[in-house]
Every structure is written in structure tokens, then in C-alpha cells.
Design a protein around this motif. Structure first.
Motif, PDB file in Angstrom:
ATOM      1  N   ARG A  60      57.590  40.738  25.088  1.00  0.00           N
ATOM      2  CA  ARG A  60      56.967  39.708  25.921  1.00  0.00           C
ATOM      3  C   ARG A  60      57.779  39.483  27.198  1.00  0.00           C
ATOM      4  NH1 ARG A  60      56.897  33.453  24.257  1.00  0.00           N
ATOM      5  NH2 ARG A  60      59.049  33.761  24.924  1.00  0.00           N
ATOM      6  N   ILE A 228      50.344  27.849  34.667  1.00  0.00           N
ATOM      7  CA  ILE A 228      50.312  28.716  33.485  1.00  0.00           C
ATOM      8  C   ILE A 228      49.108  29.649  33.540  1.00  0.00           C
ATOM      9  CG2 ILE A 228      49.922  28.732  30.988  1.00  0.00           C
ATOM     10  CD1 ILE A 228      51.648  26.174  30.864  1.00  0.00           C
ATOM     11  N   GLU A 229      47.945  29.097  33.878  1.00  0.00           N
ATOM     12  CA  GLU A 229      46.736  29.914  33.945  1.00  0.00           C
ATOM     13  C   GLU A 229      46.874  31.013  34.993  1.00  0.00           C
ATOM     14  OE1 GLU A 229      43.682  27.093  34.724  1.00  0.00           O
ATOM     15  OE2 GLU A 229      43.490  26.459  32.624  1.00  0.00           O
ATOM     16  N   TRP A 231      49.671  32.444  36.061  1.00  0.00           N
ATOM     17  CA  TRP A 231      50.607  33.470  35.599  1.00  0.00           C
ATOM     18  C   TRP A 231      50.031  34.265  34.438  1.00  0.00           C
ATOM     19  CZ3 TRP A 231      54.382  35.713  37.962  1.00  0.00           C
ATOM     20  CH2 TRP A 231      55.038  35.048  39.004  1.00  0.00           C
ATOM     21  N   GLN A 232      49.267  33.632  33.576  1.00  0.00           N
ATOM     22  CA  GLN A 232      48.663  34.388  32.480  1.00  0.00           C
ATOM     23  C   GLN A 232      47.748  35.482  33.009  1.00  0.00           C
ATOM     24  OE1 GLN A 232      46.834  31.589  29.768  1.00  0.00           O
ATOM     25  NE2 GLN A 232      48.620  31.642  28.433  1.00  0.00           N
ATOM     26  N   GLN A 233      47.042  35.203  34.090  1.00  0.00           N
ATOM     27  CA  GLN A 233      46.205  36.236  34.688  1.00  0.00           C
ATOM     28  C   GLN A 233      47.054  37.399  35.191  1.00  0.00           C
ATOM     29  OE1 GLN A 233      42.926  36.627  34.678  1.00  0.00           O
ATOM     30  NE2 GLN A 233      43.287  38.607  35.662  1.00  0.00           N
ATOM     31  N   TYR A 235      49.907  38.286  33.907  1.00  0.00           N
ATOM     32  CA  TYR A 235      50.390  38.998  32.718  1.00  0.00           C
ATOM     33  C   TYR A 235      49.321  39.958  32.205  1.00  0.00           C
ATOM     34  CZ  TYR A 235      53.839  35.200  32.653  1.00  0.00           C
ATOM     35  OH  TYR A 235      54.821  34.297  32.982  1.00  0.00           O
ATOM     36  N   ARG A 236      48.056  39.544  32.301  1.00  0.00           N
ATOM     37  CA  ARG A 236      46.967  40.408  31.829  1.00  0.00           C
ATOM     38  C   ARG A 236      46.841  41.668  32.674  1.00  0.00           C
ATOM     39  NH1 ARG A 236      44.129  35.275  31.772  1.00  0.00           N
ATOM     40  NH2 ARG A 236      44.152  34.427  29.657  1.00  0.00           N
ATOM     41  N   GLN A 256      49.214  37.640  22.435  1.00  0.00           N
ATOM     42  CA  GLN A 256      47.907  37.118  22.826  1.00  0.00           C
ATOM     43  C   GLN A 256      47.925  35.602  22.952  1.00  0.00           C
ATOM     44  OE1 GLN A 256      45.112  38.701  20.018  1.00  0.00           O
ATOM     45  NE2 GLN A 256      45.093  40.730  20.931  1.00  0.00           N
ATOM     46  N   LEU A 259      50.527  34.666  26.006  1.00  0.00           N
ATOM     47  CA  LEU A 259      50.237  35.186  27.337  1.00  0.00           C
ATOM     48  C   LEU A 259      48.763  35.466  27.579  1.00  0.00           C
ATOM     49  CD1 LEU A 259      53.156  37.775  27.585  1.00  0.00           C
ATOM     50  CD2 LEU A 259      53.179  35.351  28.180  1.00  0.00           C
ATOM     51  N   GLY A 260      47.957  35.404  26.536  1.00  0.00           N
ATOM     52  CA  GLY A 260      46.562  35.772  26.696  1.00  0.00           C
ATOM     53  C   GLY A 260      46.399  37.244  27.005  1.00  0.00           C
ATOM     54  N   LEU A 261      47.290  38.064  26.466  1.00  0.00           N
ATOM     55  CA  LEU A 261      47.325  39.484  26.810  1.00  0.00           C
ATOM     56  C   LEU A 261      46.844  40.341  25.653  1.00  0.00           C
ATOM     57  CD1 LEU A 261      48.342  41.640  28.870  1.00  0.00           C
ATOM     58  CD2 LEU A 261      50.483  41.623  27.602  1.00  0.00           C
TER      59      LEU A 261
END
Length: 268
Positions: A60, A228-229, A231-233, A235-236, A256, A259-261
Motif C-alpha cells: 500500500r 481523501i476522495e 487522492w483515492q482517485q 491511487y486508482r 480496496q 484506497l479504493g483500489l
């Protein structure tokens, strides 16, 4: 030791050794909590689970670093070596790190001296009371050190590393992680400004807080959620592939959820 590649982040290989820690680290944690070595199958499996979690967190971290580096390049942010050193020196002064480093050096030197006496036949507890206890090291920690020294001669070399912890960075120090810390701080501020340009509500809350003003808990949550939203994008967008099927299964849910990945699995 054979190099084992377990995955890749943006095409950069991830070696198993680079994301792992010695199992002894987790055995030490168990010992410090219970005063004994793990012995049952359940306890041994728990140690292995902790090692696996460490590996997942390491992966991660590589994903996060890859996203941050991409943004640094996009924003054209660079930090000179001198800027990094100056920033780190300021952190040392604020955190009184020099005093803490001196204490760590004194403790490590005391432990090394005490181990020499134990090796010469002195009673470990008597040696602890006379040499080690004044440094603040707990008895249970000392007992573990003695146990490890008897089992693994290289553990003494690890202790020696703490005996030379620097209290400050000399002017001619080699480049280090402090440059990256400054760059990352600038990246995150630049990203926040981009969000502020797109979202007037975010801009109002964020800039008020940055100026030292007080904002409500709900406003803090709004600012943090938007960041956060965003940065999560990012990370994806990082291309993560885990070749090792067992590792992929173990890490998938963690990555997931945090990071939503989505994790791609690939069989060798």
C-alpha cells in the motif's frame, strides 16, 4: 538469497524481501505482551498473519508513493538538498530529537557493555540492575535482548546501530528522505489549492483553517473527505499487479477498503 518478485507498481518490480520484516520482530511483540515465546499453532499463525499484514501495508505504501511522485512531477515541484536539510534541522529543534538521540545512544552502549558482562559469566539480572536499569530499559526488554543475543549473534550488531544515532544532520550529509518530506508537503498544499479552485465551499473552510481560524467538526470532515476522495482517485490510477496469488488474496480487501483500489491478480 534468491530474489523473489511478487508484483509490480507502475511497472517497477516489488521484491518480497523489500516488503517484508523479520518474523522475530513480531515474536518480540508477542514476548513483550505475554512474557513468553509463541508456542501454540494458533499463536504461530497469528505471528504469520502479522507478517502478512506488514507486507500488505508495504505494498500500500508503494502505491501511495507512486501516486505522490506522479503528482510531484505533474506539478513540477522540486526540492533542493539544502532545503531538505534545513527543514529537517527545524524538525529536530522542535521535537527535541537531539536529546532523544543522545538517550538512545546511551542506552544502546549500556546494553552492549552489559551483554559483554553476561557473555563473561555474570548474572543477567545483576548486570541489568547495575548497568541497564539506570537507562530506563524495562527488565522484560532486557531479558528478550539476552535471549536474542544467545540465539542470534548478529542481534548485537543491530543494537550497535542505535549507539551511533545522529542527533543532527551534518552539512555534508548525503541526500536523504527529508527532501521527499518537503516535496510531499508542497504537493499536498498544491493539490488542496486545486481543490479550492474547483470547490468554493472547500476553499472557504480550508483557507480559514490554514489561516489559523476555527472551523466546525463538520467542516473539518468535509475538507478531509474531499482530499481523501481526490487522492483515492490518484491511487486508482496506479498500475498495481500482484503475481503471488496468496499475497493478492491477503492484501486485496485491505487495499480496496483503504484506497479504493482494485487489485489485479496474475498467475506466474
Amino acid at each position: 538469497m534468491e530474489r523473489v518478485t511478487v508484483g509490480a507498481v507502475n511497472g517497477v518490480p516489488v521484491d518480497l524481501a523489500a516488503i517484508s520484516a523479520s518474523e522475530n520482530v513480531f515474536r518480540l511483540g508477542f514476548f513483550l505482551k505475554t512474557g513468553r515465546e509463541p508456542s501454540t499453532p494458533e499463536e504461530v499463525e497469528m505471528i504469520r498473519g502479522q507478517l502478512r499484514a506488514y507486507q500488505c501495508n508495504s505494498i500500500r505504501g508503494r502505491v501511495i508513493s507512486a501516486a505522490e511522485e506522479r503528482e510531484r512531477q505533474r506539478l513540477g515541484i522540486s526540492v533542493t538538498r539544502q532545503e531538505g536539510i534545513q527543514d529537517y534541522q527545524q524538525r529536530l529543534r522542535r521535537g527535541n530529537v537531539e536529546k532523544a538521540a543522545a538517550a538512545a545512544r546511551a542506552q544502546a552502549n549500556a546494553v552492549i557493555t552489559a551483554l559483554d558482562e553476561v557473555a563473561a559469566g555474570k548474572d543477567p539480572r545483576e548486570v541489568y540492575s547495575r548497568i541497564v536499569a539506570p537507562t530506563g530499559l524495562e527488565l522484560r526488554h532486557w531479558e528478550w535482548i539476552v535471549l536474542q543475543a544467545a540465539r542470534d549473534p548478529t542481534s548485537r550488531e543491530n543494537i550497535k546501530k542505535f549507539a551511533v544515532i545522529p542527533g543532527a544532520i551534518p552539512a555534508d550529509a548525503a541526500p536523504g528522505g527529508w527532501e521527499r518530506n518537503v516535496a510531499l508537503e508542497r504537493v499536498r498544499k498544491a493539490v488542496a489549492e486545486e481543490l479550492a479552485a474547483q470547490d468554493p465551499e472547500f476553499a472557504r473552510f480550508y483557507r480559514k483553517r490554514e489561516a489559523g481560524g476555527s472551523i466546525s467538526e463538520a467542516q473539518v470532515r468535509y475538507v478531509e473527505r474531499k482530499q481523501i476522495e481526490w487522492w483515492q482517485q490518484r491511487y486508482r490510477e496506479v498500475n498495481l499487479v500482484i503475481y503471488d496469488e496468496e499475497l493478492a488474496r491477503a492484501c486485496s480487501a485491505s487495499i480496496q477498503s483503504l484506497l479504493g483500489l482494485p487489485v489485479a491478480e496474475k498467475t506466474k
